[in-house]
Design a protein around this motif. Structure first.
Motif, short mmCIF file in Angstrom:
data_model
loop_
_atom_site.label_atom_id
_atom_site.label_comp_id
_atom_site.label_asym_id
_atom_site.label_seq_id
_atom_site.Cartn_x
_atom_site.Cartn_y
_atom_site.Cartn_z
N THR A 26 53.96 58.43 47.21
CA THR A 26 54.83 57.68 48.12
C THR A 26 55.69 56.73 46.86
OG1 THR A 26 52.97 56.13 48.54
CG2 THR A 26 53.63 57.68 50.18
N HIS A 27 54.97 56.16 45.97
CA HIS A 27 55.36 55.43 44.74
C HIS A 27 56.55 56.15 43.95
CE1 HIS A 27 56.09 52.61 41.80
NE2 HIS A 27 55.69 53.56 40.93
N LEU A 28 56.19 57.27 43.80
CA LEU A 28 57.06 58.41 43.12
C LEU A 28 58.25 58.73 43.71
CD1 LEU A 28 54.64 60.64 41.11
CD2 LEU A 28 55.92 59.10 40.00
N SER A 29 58.20 58.90 45.10
CA SER A 29 59.18 59.29 46.12
C SER A 29 60.13 57.84 46.04
CB SER A 29 58.80 59.73 47.30
OG SER A 29 57.96 58.68 47.95
N ASP A 30 59.65 56.84 46.10
CA ASP A 30 60.41 55.58 46.01
C ASP A 30 61.28 55.68 44.94
OD1 ASP A 30 59.43 55.02 48.65
OD2 ASP A 30 58.00 53.49 47.85
N VAL A 31 60.65 55.74 43.65
CA VAL A 31 61.38 56.02 42.28
C VAL A 31 62.37 56.72 42.45
CG1 VAL A 31 61.03 56.36 39.98
CG2 VAL A 31 59.34 54.97 41.15
N LEU A 32 62.23 58.09 42.96
CA LEU A 32 63.18 59.22 43.07
C LEU A 32 64.37 58.74 44.02
CD1 LEU A 32 63.79 62.33 42.51
CD2 LEU A 32 62.87 62.59 44.76
N GLU A 33 64.15 58.18 45.04
CA GLU A 33 65.15 57.59 45.97
C GLU A 33 66.07 56.58 45.37
OE1 GLU A 33 66.38 58.53 49.08
OE2 GLU A 33 64.74 60.10 49.28
N ALA A 53 60.57 61.77 37.98
CA ALA A 53 59.69 61.71 39.23
C ALA A 53 59.53 62.84 39.97
CB ALA A 53 60.45 60.55 39.99
N ALA A 54 60.64 63.63 40.14
CA ALA A 54 60.42 64.93 41.03
C ALA A 54 59.62 65.60 40.37
CB ALA A 54 61.87 65.59 40.98
N ARG A 55 59.46 65.73 39.23
CA ARG A 55 58.44 66.79 38.34
C ARG A 55 56.97 66.19 38.45
NH1 ARG A 55 58.66 65.97 32.47
NH2 ARG A 55 57.14 64.64 33.08
N ASP A 56 56.84 65.07 38.57
CA ASP A 56 55.51 64.30 38.78
C ASP A 56 54.97 64.45 40.32
OD1 ASP A 56 55.17 63.92 36.12
OD2 ASP A 56 55.85 61.64 36.57
N VAL A 58 51.16 66.51 41.21
CA VAL A 58 50.21 65.39 41.84
C VAL A 58 49.99 66.28 43.16
CG1 VAL A 58 49.93 63.48 42.94
CG2 VAL A 58 50.76 63.25 40.71
N SER A 59 51.25 66.71 43.84
CA SER A 59 50.99 67.45 45.22
C SER A 59 50.31 68.86 44.72
CB SER A 59 52.34 67.54 46.01
OG SER A 59 53.08 68.47 45.16
N GLY A 116 60.73 66.47 49.90
CA GLY A 116 60.53 67.86 49.44
C GLY A 116 61.80 68.68 49.39
N LYS A 117 62.73 68.19 49.99
CA LYS A 117 64.11 68.89 50.12
C LYS A 117 65.08 68.60 48.90
CE LYS A 117 63.92 69.95 54.92
NZ LYS A 117 64.84 70.01 56.01
N LYS A 118 64.76 67.49 48.41
CA LYS A 118 65.47 67.10 47.11
C LYS A 118 64.93 67.35 45.80
CE LYS A 118 66.76 62.90 49.78
NZ LYS A 118 66.79 61.30 49.83
N ILE A 119 64.13 68.43 45.97
CA ILE A 119 63.45 68.79 44.47
C ILE A 119 63.66 70.11 44.63
CG2 ILE A 119 61.41 68.86 43.13
CD1 ILE A 119 60.21 66.40 44.84
N CYS A 120 64.18 70.82 43.27
CA CYS A 120 64.20 72.19 43.24
C CYS A 120 62.82 72.68 42.90
CB CYS A 120 65.22 72.50 42.02
SG CYS A 120 65.43 74.40 41.66
N ARG A 121 62.43 73.80 43.52
CA ARG A 121 61.04 74.30 43.30
C ARG A 121 61.11 75.27 42.10
NH1 ARG A 121 56.91 72.13 46.39
NH2 ARG A 121 58.02 71.05 47.93
N SER A 122 61.93 75.86 41.58
CA SER A 122 61.86 76.45 40.52
C SER A 122 62.07 75.93 39.10
CB SER A 122 62.75 77.69 40.54
OG SER A 122 64.19 77.06 40.43
N CYS A 123 62.94 74.94 38.91
CA CYS A 123 63.40 74.15 37.62
C CYS A 123 62.96 72.72 37.67
CB CYS A 123 64.49 74.14 37.46
SG CYS A 123 65.74 73.26 38.33
#
Length: 106
Positions: free
Chosen positions: A22-29, A42-45, A49-50, A62-69
């Protein structure tokens, strides 16, 4: 003979993982519009973690992160978003991965 630790350790680990996600998602936002490098880290971390602790991020994150790169998808900068009558198509401009989300409730 192996000895198992208390079960409490497992639940503490999962709750700490949820807090960090949740902290990393706040940083990402907050860094989506300003700093691309910080949002990518933040997206990579979040993904690391997940995967390690088996805790999923929220659907909107989850929709704001590319799963391949493993980079942040920023519409207009690093992602192309197309909306058709039935699908929402998000294309990563870095690696070319295409993600299709259905807009029709089934």
């Amino acid at each position: 003979m192996s000895r198992r630790g208390p079960r409490r350790v497992r639940t503490d680990r999962k709750s700490n993982a949820k807090k960090s996600i949740t902290h990393l998602s706040d940083v990402l936002e907050s860094s989506l519009n300003t700093d691309n490098e910080l949002s990518d880290i933040a997206a990579r971390d979040i993904l690391r973690v997940s995967k390690k602790h088996g805790v999923r991020p929220e659907n909107s994150i989850g929709k704001k992160i590319c799963r391949s790169c493993e980079k942040a998808l920023i519409p207009g900068k690093t992602a192309q978003v197309r909306v058709t009558s039935k699908n929402n198509i998000i294309t990563c401009l870095r690696c070319g991965r295409v993600n299709r989300n259905s807009l029709v409730k089934q």
